[in-house]
Design an enzyme around this catalytic site. Structure first.
Site, PDB file in Angstrom:
ATOM      1  N   LYS A 188      16.656  -0.421 -12.303  1.00 52.28           N
ATOM      2  CA  LYS A 188      17.010  -0.142 -10.967  1.00 52.28           C
ATOM      3  C   LYS A 188      15.678  -0.823 -10.064  1.00 52.28           C
ATOM      4  CE  LYS A 188      15.283   2.834  -7.619  1.00 52.28           C
ATOM      5  NZ  LYS A 188      15.502   1.862  -6.420  1.00 52.28           N
ATOM      6  N   GLU A 399      -5.004   3.690  -2.761  1.00 57.30           N
ATOM      7  CA  GLU A 399      -4.420   2.413  -2.688  1.00 57.30           C
ATOM      8  C   GLU A 399      -3.873   1.952  -1.421  1.00 57.30           C
ATOM      9  OE1 GLU A 399      -0.901   2.129  -5.398  1.00 57.30           O
ATOM     10  OE2 GLU A 399      -1.844   0.146  -5.948  1.00 57.30           O
TER      11      GLU A 399
HETATM   12  P1  NAP Z   1       7.208   3.353  -5.415  1.00 58.59           P
HETATM   13  O1  NAP Z   1       7.403   3.833  -4.252  1.00 58.59           O
HETATM   14  O2  NAP Z   1       6.585   4.323  -6.580  1.00 58.59           O
HETATM   15  O3  NAP Z   1       8.706   2.875  -6.035  1.00 58.59           O
HETATM   16  C1  NAP Z   1       8.820   2.285  -7.073  1.00 58.59           C
HETATM   17  C2  NAP Z   1      10.328   2.585  -7.629  1.00 58.59           C
HETATM   18  O4  NAP Z   1      10.557   3.746  -7.811  1.00 58.59           O
HETATM   19  C3  NAP Z   1      11.213   1.916  -6.674  1.00 58.59           C
HETATM   20  O5  NAP Z   1      12.342   1.331  -7.145  1.00 58.59           O
HETATM   21  C4  NAP Z   1      11.682   3.110  -5.977  1.00 58.59           C
HETATM   22  O6  NAP Z   1      12.981   3.096  -5.386  1.00 58.59           O
HETATM   23  C5  NAP Z   1      11.669   4.271  -7.140  1.00 58.59           C
HETATM   24  N1  NAP Z   1      11.705   5.478  -6.512  1.00 58.59           N
HETATM   25  C6  NAP Z   1      10.784   6.100  -5.617  1.00 58.59           C
HETATM   26  N2  NAP Z   1      11.144   7.503  -5.635  1.00 58.59           N
HETATM   27  C7  NAP Z   1      11.839   7.751  -6.775  1.00 58.59           C
HETATM   28  C8  NAP Z   1      12.325   8.884  -7.505  1.00 58.59           C
HETATM   29  N3  NAP Z   1      11.950  10.083  -6.929  1.00 58.59           N
HETATM   30  N4  NAP Z   1      12.867   8.995  -8.666  1.00 58.59           N
HETATM   31  C9  NAP Z   1      13.197   7.775  -9.141  1.00 58.59           C
HETATM   32  N5  NAP Z   1      12.728   6.412  -8.632  1.00 58.59           N
HETATM   33  C10 NAP Z   1      12.136   6.660  -7.599  1.00 58.59           C
HETATM   34  O7  NAP Z   1       6.181   2.036  -5.547  1.00 58.59           O
HETATM   35  P2  NAP Z   1       6.190   0.820  -4.483  1.00 58.59           P
HETATM   36  O8  NAP Z   1       6.146   1.250  -3.225  1.00 58.59           O
HETATM   37  O9  NAP Z   1       7.770   0.397  -4.781  1.00 58.59           O
HETATM   38  O10 NAP Z   1       5.438  -0.093  -5.162  1.00 58.59           O
HETATM   39  C11 NAP Z   1       3.925  -0.096  -5.110  1.00 58.59           C
HETATM   40  C12 NAP Z   1       3.462   0.717  -6.180  1.00 58.59           C
HETATM   41  O11 NAP Z   1       3.642   0.144  -7.452  1.00 58.59           O
HETATM   42  C13 NAP Z   1       1.843   0.713  -6.085  1.00 58.59           C
HETATM   43  O12 NAP Z   1       1.359   1.875  -6.452  1.00 58.59           O
HETATM   44  C14 NAP Z   1       1.687  -0.345  -7.241  1.00 58.59           C
HETATM   45  O13 NAP Z   1       0.168  -0.447  -7.588  1.00 58.59           O
HETATM   46  C15 NAP Z   1       2.540  -0.008  -8.498  1.00 58.59           C
HETATM   47  N6  NAP Z   1       2.575  -1.141  -9.291  1.00 58.59           N
HETATM   48  C16 NAP Z   1       2.064  -1.105 -10.242  1.00 58.59           C
HETATM   49  C17 NAP Z   1       2.113  -2.108 -11.223  1.00 58.59           C
HETATM   50  C18 NAP Z   1       1.576  -2.150 -12.622  1.00 58.59           C
HETATM   51  O14 NAP Z   1       2.152  -2.855 -13.400  1.00 58.59           O
HETATM   52  N7  NAP Z   1       0.734  -1.148 -13.013  1.00 58.59           N
HETATM   53  C19 NAP Z   1       2.767  -3.131 -10.988  1.00 58.59           C
HETATM   54  C20 NAP Z   1       3.293  -3.322  -9.707  1.00 58.59           C
HETATM   55  C21 NAP Z   1       3.361  -2.264  -8.929  1.00 58.59           C
HETATM   56  P3  NAP Z   1      13.213   2.556  -3.574  1.00 58.59           P
HETATM   57  O15 NAP Z   1      11.973   1.788  -3.376  1.00 58.59           O
HETATM   58  O16 NAP Z   1      14.544   1.882  -3.894  1.00 58.59           O
HETATM   59  O17 NAP Z   1      13.412   3.914  -2.890  1.00 58.59           O
END
Ligand code: NAP
Ligand code: MG
Length: 498
Positions: A188, A399
């Site tokens: 997803k 962050e």
């Molecule tokens: P996010 O809000 O946590 O979302 C990540 C994914 O999870 C998206 O596909 C989102 O879907 C989904 N999601 C949200 N709520 C969910 C739930 N309740 N159940 C299941 N899935 C759910 O993160 P983001 O804003 O997309 O990305 C930024 C974050 O990713 C930052 O914190 C960054 O540090 C982290 N990140 C970490 C790495 C690593 O390798 N450590 C790499 C890249 C990014 P939707 O967006 O479609 O709603």
């Protein structure tokens, strides 16, 4: 073959409606609803649309993956690896189309970011394809009359969830690790940037049997949560924020299934007094991922400068950053593009505004974006540097995921290590000094999973990558990571005297 209009001809039309991949078929959501993917460099213009999938589509995709697993796990690992090599070649052959689509949906500059990520993605897939035969077990010398050996077996159906900030590389990472190891996958992507991951799935579906890879789209709270909770998912692999990571772990706990989490960061960059030079300034800019608008989990967003070089280093940093060209990400001369969505843009601005309202805070450059002119046409935020910050402020602890760097002076080595480690995150770190014993001593003291001395690069295939503390659990990007996170060991002992 593809539903997409050519994204290369006229970006303002977007790519239209793209579908989900379930059991080898390209499908819409049963509810007939679509979600809009914004083009963040041009407010109000769509990059495309994806189906608003939910529990029904998740169920179909997971069942297809469970069915495909029965035969995919029996395909020799080397053959599975060969499929990855073909996927990497096909991706590379379409690299320019991928780079343009990536630019449309994420707002990253094509010249500095999008092309690089496409090439990294091909490299990453090829890496896992190449090490496929290393998914091997051991023989244990229990005695002359016993043959005891272990096998590395795949786990089953993997539920993979990725964020929007590097959707092509991170999508490819889940695909390559899970599927090369013999699992099947329901992926997803984030609705905020799902298009290149879907385009990659189109390539994968030419080389993988149906059901081995399924891609579903829909919001995190609906579609994502249904995937986490589906009883037939055997392993969860999540990349995203620490908050959602907690929800992933809760779901895994209910079913007692393995989980890998690649989460957020607030990583330190430490500059020693002997590194007050232009090369380090450039490394700090790279480490902060300014030309990715700071939207990287490994961004070195807390800069610790020794007090003796504080002013002169910042002077060089500001003058280099002022030369960065921000604007239309499809323009070849642009170095820095737009923030991915309106929501993320507003989040970044709220952090900046909040910090600017604190007593003592000083904005050395950047700050709130212009309300008029070309930069107001999209979600553009200039590189922003703040000094005079207090370690308790949100902008220092949380962050931001935007081009915002806080700078903090230090005197003693012990003190800077303590400040650098004063974070609930522990993802990456950057240390700059010509004194290697100091550099390595600091690298060993830092509580982070990925430390670089004298460079500010990203992760490379083969590096075991993952976080300490609340930055995650498990390691990815390497053979060891694939073995640990996507296989399970089975020990078999045969009594030879029988
Ligand atoms: P996010 O809000 O946590 O979302 C990540 C994914 O999870 C998206 O596909 C989102 O879907 C989904 N999601 C949200 N709520 C969910 C739930 N309740 N159940 C299941 N899935 C759910 O993160 P983001 O804003 O997309 O990305 C930024 C974050 O990713 C930052 O914190 C960054 O540090 C982290 N990140 C970490 C790495 C690593 O390798 N450590 C790499 C890249 C990014 P939707 O967006 O479609 O709603
Ligand atoms: Mg999000």
């Amino acid at each position: 073959m593809t539903d997409m209009n050519n994204p290369l001809e006229d970006w303002s039309k977007g790519v239209g409606q793209e579908k989900m991949l379930i059991n080898g078929e390209w499908v819409e959501a049963e509810n007939g609803e679509w979600l809009s993917v914004e083009n963040p460099a041009h407010k109000g213009i769509e990059a495309g649309q994806v189906p608003s999938g939910g529990a029904i589509e998740v169920d179909k995709a997971v069942k297809a993956a469970a069915n495909a697993f029965k035969s995919w796990k029996k395909v020799p690992a080397r053959e599975r690896g060969k499929a990855m090599l073909k996927i990497a070649d096909a991706l590379e052959a379409q690299s320019e189309e991928f780079a343009k689509l990536y630019t449309l949906e994420t707002g990253n500059a094509i010249a500095t970011q999008s092309r690089g990520e496409v090439m990294l993605t091909a490299d990453l897939i090829r890496y896992f394809g190449g090490v496929a035969s290393e998914i091997k077990g051991e023989v244990v010398p229990l005695g002359e009359d016993l043959l005891s050996y272990s096998r590395r077996e795949p786990i089953g159906v993997v539920g993979g969830i990725i964020p929007w900030n590097a959707p092509l590389a991170l999508g490819a990472l889940k695909i390559a690790m899970a599927i090369t190891a013999g699992n099947t996958l329901v992926l997803k992507p984030s609705v905020e940037a799902p298009l290149t991951a879907i385009k990659l799935a189109r390539i994968c579906s030419q080389f993988l049997p149906k059901g081995v890879l399924n891609v579903i789209t829909g919001s995190g709270s609906k579609c994502g949560q249904s995937l986490l909770d589906h009883p037939m998912v055997d392993k969860l692999s999540f990349t995203g924020s620490t908050d959602v990571g907690r929800a992933v772990m809760k779901s895994a706990a209910q079913k007692i299934i393995p989980v890998s989490l690649e989460l957020g960061g607030k990583s330190p960059q430490i500059v020693f007094p002997d590194a007050n030079d232009d090369v380090t300034v450039q490394n700090v800019i790279n480490g902060m991922r300014f030309v990715r608008q700071g939207q990287s989990c490994t961004a070195g967003s807390r800069l610790f400068l020794h007090e003796s070089i504080f002013d002169s280093f910042l002077e060089k940093l500001v003058s280099k950053l002022k030369a960065i060209k921000i604007g239309d990400p499809l323009d070849e001369s642009t170095q820095m593009g737009a923030i991915v969505t309106k929501t993320q843009y507003n989040t970044v601005l709220s952090y900046i505004e909040d910090a600017m309202n604190q007593t003592g805070a000083r904005v050395l450059m950047g700050g709130m974006p212009p309300k008029e002119g070309p930069l107001a046409e999209g979600y553009f935020v200039e590189p922003t540097i703040l000094t005079g910050v207090n370690p308790d402020w949100r902008i220092v602890r949380e962050e931001v995921f935007g081009p915002v760097l806080v700078v903090i002076p230090w005197k003693e080595e012990e003190e800077v290590i303590r400040m650098a480690n004063d974070s609930h995150y522990g993802l990456s770190a950057f240390i700059y000094t010509h004194d290697m014993s100091k550099g390595l001593r600091t690298a060993h003291e830092i509580e982070s999973g990925f430390v670089q001395v004298n460079q500010g690069l990203g992760i490379s295939p083969g590096n075991s990558y993952g976080g300490f503390k609340q930055s995650g659990i498990g390691r990815e990007w390497s053979l060891e990571g694939m073995l640990e996170s996507f296989t399970q060991r089975k020990s078999i002992t045969v009594n030879l005297t029988y």
